[in-house]
Design an enzyme around this catalytic site. Structure first.
Site, short mmCIF file in Angstrom:
data_model
loop_
_atom_site.label_atom_id
_atom_site.label_comp_id
_atom_site.label_asym_id
_atom_site.label_seq_id
_atom_site.Cartn_x
_atom_site.Cartn_y
_atom_site.Cartn_z
N HIS A 12 0.80 -1.24 -0.04
CA HIS A 12 0.01 -0.12 -0.13
C HIS A 12 0.47 1.28 -0.21
CE1 HIS A 12 -2.78 2.71 1.89
NE2 HIS A 12 -3.78 2.61 1.21
N GLU A 39 -0.10 -0.58 -4.83
CA GLU A 39 -0.44 0.23 -5.11
C GLU A 39 -0.10 1.81 -4.47
OE1 GLU A 39 -3.91 3.02 -3.71
OE2 GLU A 39 -1.90 2.53 -2.19
N ASP A 41 -1.15 6.24 -5.35
CA ASP A 41 -2.34 7.60 -5.44
C ASP A 41 -0.98 8.31 -6.63
OD1 ASP A 41 -3.96 6.53 -3.63
OD2 ASP A 41 -2.50 7.28 -2.47
N HIS A 54 -1.00 11.50 -1.79
CA HIS A 54 -2.72 10.91 -1.38
C HIS A 54 -3.03 12.06 -0.79
CE1 HIS A 54 -5.74 9.84 2.08
NE2 HIS A 54 -5.84 8.29 1.05
N GLU A 114 -3.94 4.75 -8.83
CA GLU A 114 -4.82 5.00 -8.16
C GLU A 114 -4.70 6.07 -8.08
OE1 GLU A 114 -6.77 5.27 -3.61
OE2 GLU A 114 -7.81 6.40 -4.24
O1 G3P Z 1 -6.38 1.38 -2.76
C1 G3P Z 1 -7.53 1.47 -2.12
C2 G3P Z 1 -6.82 2.30 -1.13
O2 G3P Z 1 -5.86 2.96 -1.72
C3 G3P Z 1 -7.59 3.05 -0.76
O3 G3P Z 1 -7.61 4.40 0.48
O4 G3P Z 1 -7.13 5.64 1.00
O5 G3P Z 1 -5.01 4.28 0.92
O6 G3P Z 1 -6.15 5.58 -0.91
P1 G3P Z 1 -6.48 5.78 0.38
CA CA Z 2 -4.12 4.57 -2.69
#
Ligand code: G3P
Ligand code: CA
Length: 246
Positions: A12, A39, A41, A54, A114
């Site tokens: 993450h 993953e 952002d 993020h 994302e």
């Molecule tokens: O990809 C799912 C997750 O990353 C969504 O939550 O807030 O970490 O972007 P967040």
């Molecule tokens: Ca995310």
């Protein structure tokens, strides 16, 4: 339904709890630990550069302050994006999506990108992220999976680069989830595991979509979710739920 073709355990925001989020250092940590997928952002700076970020403001994860959509990328490069996390990461920069994507390709890290638009920039961010992803992964053996909570961003990504697979993100699975999936031509549904029921997991699979759960930091919960049929989990705890987790 085809089996999930990507890593089952996804790190993450790059390196989870082991590195400052959304940084190149985080991607390197994930790779060093043997992770196959990450993953992160993607948001636009004031001058429309896609960057890894993020929050919609700089305060939490950099030495700067102010709104992302009001700050030029050249000014973000003067900030420290690692010292808030630990002294070990002092000097880490806010990465452009271009640099991060190139690093993923170079390291052989699959990416779940994302699209995280600042408010009002949904379509612009979706389009920019998709067009750049197409360039960055051109000729790569595995293409990234684009995702977003914002339907407008996914629609723009679909229009700009329809060949790139898309995932719909939703905290809770709404009753009309399937029509959203069809409209945006998504391959996967990504939800907060805390809101998921086993019958919903089954319904997602029965309809022919893959299911991804975030942010799963307890190995026992990951096991339950895989038993329910989840295809992948996104975790912050790279130390507890490793790439070979079963
Ligand atoms: O990809 C799912 C997750 O990353 C969504 O939550 O807030 O970490 O972007 P967040
Ligand atoms: Ca995310």
């Amino acid at each position: 339904m085809k089996p999930w073709p990507y890593p089952r355990i996804i790190a993450h925001r790059g390196g989870g709890t082991l590195a400052p989020e959304n940084t190149l250092a985080g991607l390197r940590v994930a790779k060093e630990l043997g992770f196959g997928g990450v993953e992160f952002d993607v948001m636009l700076s004031a001058d429309a550069t896609p960057i890894l970020m993020h929050d919609q403001t700089l305060e939490r994860t950099t030495s700067g302050s102010g709104a992302i959509d009001m700050t030029a990328f050249s000014d973000m490069l003067k900030l420290d994006a690692g010292s808030w996390f630990s002294p070990e990461f002092v000097g880490e920069l806010v990465p452009s999506f271009e640099r991060a994507g190139r690093l993923c390709v170079e390291l052989g890290l699959w990416a779940n990108v994302e699209i995280k638009p600042a408010k009002g920039y949904e379509a612009e961010t979706g389009r920019a992220a998709a067009l750049l992803a197409r360039e960055l992964w051109r000729g790569a053996p595995v293409q990234p999976l684009l995702g977003s909570f914002r339907p407008q961003a996914l629609a723009a990504a679909k229009e700009a680069a329809p060949e790139l697979p898309r995932g719909a993100l939703t905290k809770e699975i709404p009753p009309d989830w399937q029509s959203h999936m069809e409209e945006l031509d998504c391959v996967s549904l990504h939800c907060d595991y805390r809101m998921l029921l086993p019958q919903q997991a089954r319904a997602v699979h029965d309809a022919g979509y893959w299911l991804v759960c975030w942010t799963v930091n307890d190995p026992a919960i990951a096991r339950v979710l895989f038993d329910w049929g989840a295809d992948a989990v996104i975790t912050d705890r790279l130390d507890l739920i490793g790439p070979d987790f079963r």
